[in-house]
Write a protein that holds these residues in place. Structure first.
Motif, PDB file in Angstrom:
ATOM      1  N   CYS A 251       0.840  -1.214   0.000  1.00  0.00           N
ATOM      2  CA  CYS A 251       0.000   0.000   0.000  1.00  0.00           C
ATOM      3  C   CYS A 251       0.870   1.258   0.000  1.00  0.00           C
ATOM      4  O   CYS A 251       1.881   1.336   0.701  1.00  0.00           O
ATOM      5  N   ARG A 252       0.437   2.253  -0.763  1.00  0.00           N
ATOM      6  CA  ARG A 252       1.204   3.495  -0.868  1.00  0.00           C
ATOM      7  C   ARG A 252       0.661   4.578   0.044  1.00  0.00           C
ATOM      8  O   ARG A 252       1.253   5.647   0.159  1.00  0.00           O
ATOM      9  N   GLN A 253      -0.476   4.346   0.653  1.00  0.00           N
ATOM     10  CA  GLN A 253      -1.102   5.359   1.522  1.00  0.00           C
ATOM     11  C   GLN A 253      -1.868   4.654   2.638  1.00  0.00           C
ATOM     12  O   GLN A 253      -3.105   4.721   2.688  1.00  0.00           O
ATOM     13  N   CYS A 257      -6.029   4.222   3.190  1.00  0.00           N
ATOM     14  CA  CYS A 257      -6.651   2.933   2.846  1.00  0.00           C
ATOM     15  C   CYS A 257      -7.220   2.261   4.094  1.00  0.00           C
ATOM     16  O   CYS A 257      -8.263   1.610   4.031  1.00  0.00           O
ATOM     17  N   CYS A 299      -5.977   2.868  -2.688  1.00  0.00           N
ATOM     18  CA  CYS A 299      -4.914   2.818  -3.681  1.00  0.00           C
ATOM     19  C   CYS A 299      -5.087   1.566  -4.540  1.00  0.00           C
ATOM     20  O   CYS A 299      -5.832   0.644  -4.186  1.00  0.00           O
ATOM     21  N   CYS A 302      -4.380  -1.795  -2.820  1.00  0.00           N
ATOM     22  CA  CYS A 302      -5.416  -2.280  -1.897  1.00  0.00           C
ATOM     23  C   CYS A 302      -6.675  -2.697  -2.656  1.00  0.00           C
ATOM     24  O   CYS A 302      -7.354  -3.663  -2.277  1.00  0.00           O
TER      25      CYS A 302
HETATM   26 ZN   LIG Z   1      -3.633   1.048  -0.081  1.00  0.00          ZN
END
Ligand SMILES: [Zn+2]
Length: 340
Positions: A251-253, A257, A299, A302
């Protein structure tokens, strides 16, 4: 030579008067055929060779000593060497069966190419193939069924179809019966599972082409009664595990998320019962997700997790206990790593 026809304990005696209203089949009446099969009120004039080559039952029937008492019946078509065999099958079933052998004077089964058979073709060919011991024919159609009524999770999960494309859910009733007829228990969990998605027609069964009705035996009907509840329970369990933390490992955030996942989890309370506890526990959640994350805050990693790896893991857990859910035992279920 005195004309006669083969005697067999399998064959009822047919008198001339009983055959007065017989009609010739439009598809299978070869003037130079050397065998007449009678199914219902229809006569089929075909060739003995392919049937003898592939069916020990026909081989036995046509090689038995031939009594002389039916000479009148035998010569009705003016042939002196054309046995007439009354069968207990329906004309519709027999037609499907004969299509496998038609034009096959070499004795080779001709229908071996790829085609998308109808339910009625599959049903008739397995039942008559089993009855007349045409093992290769039975195996071919059972193999086709097993691609859909699979015992391998990965093969089953990959497929977007839970039954052959030309089949309806009600046809899975017949698949249960075919699985028992051919001693193929590996098809039972998924076939019974499909029966569990039926409404009242699970009792009524299906109507075959000849107008007869095919139903589930009572013990299998009982299995579906229990199985349907277990499938709804599996759905509810998956619903409550789908949106739990953690977010995707990639996951980038995570903070964002995590918030969306929590919202998806909370929103289950407002979702319709048929979303949370639908019978088809293998149904995708993405319509639910899209409807509650319209701005796509999740994202991509996810989102992909909810689309793929997480439901796959949860569904695999259900799959492993599917035979028990359906009240059957299948040796080696879930331990096979073979590809379909
Ligand atoms: Zn994510």
């Amino acid at each position: 030579m005195k004309p006669s026809r083969p005697a067999s304990p399998l064959l009822p005696h047919v008198s001339v008067s009983e055959t007065a209203s017989l009609k010739r089949d439009e598809e299978f009446w070869f003037e130079d055929g050397n065998l007449i099969l009678v199914a219902g009120d229809v006569e089929f004039r075909v060739y003995q060779g392919p049937l003898i080559a592939h069916s020990p039952v026909f081989n036995d029937m046509l090689s038995l000593p031939q009594p002389a008492e039916d000479s009148g019946r035998r010569t009705r078509h003016g042939e002196s060497s054309c046995p007439i065999i009354p069968l207990t099958d329906s004309p519709e079933d027999l037609r499907h069966f004969l299509r496998v052998f038609v034009s096959s004077s070499s004795g080779k089964i001709i229908r071996s190419g790829q085609h998308d058979p109808t339910f009625h073709e599959v049903s008739a060919c397995v039942r008559l193939g089993h009855k007349y011991q045409v093992d290769g024919l039975v195996q071919r159609y059972v193999d086709l069924l097993r691609k859909y009524y699979a015992d391998n999770f990965d093969a089953w999960y990959r497929s977007t179809l839970v039954r052959p494309p030309s089949f309806q859910a009600v046809h899975s009733i017949a698949v249960v019966n075919l699985a028992r007829l051919t001693n193929t228990p590996s098809m039972l969990p998924t076939a019974l599972m499909d029966c569990c998605t039926l409404g009242p027609e699970i009792v009524d069964g299906l109507v075959r082409e000849d107008g007869t009705r095919e139903t589930l035996p009572l013990d299998d009907l009982g299995r579906c009664f229990v199985g349907r509840a277990k499938m709804a329970q599996a759905s509810a369990r998956i619903a409550h595990l789908m949106f739990r933390p953690p977010v995707s490992a990639a996951c980038r955030q995570p903070a964002c998320c995590q918030r969306v996942l929590q919202r998806l989890l909370n929103e289950l309370g407002n979702a319709r019962d048929d979303v949370i506890s639908c019978v088809d526990w293998y149904a995708s959640w993405m319509v639910y997700v899209d409807g509650r994350d319209e701005d796509r805050e999740l994202c991509m990693r996810c989102y992909k997790m909810l689309e793929g790896e997480r439901p796959k893991k949860l569904q695999r857990e259900v799959w492993m206990i599917l035979p028990a859910m359906m009240g059957v035992t299948v040796d080696g279920w879930g331990v096979k790593a073979k590809e379909a």
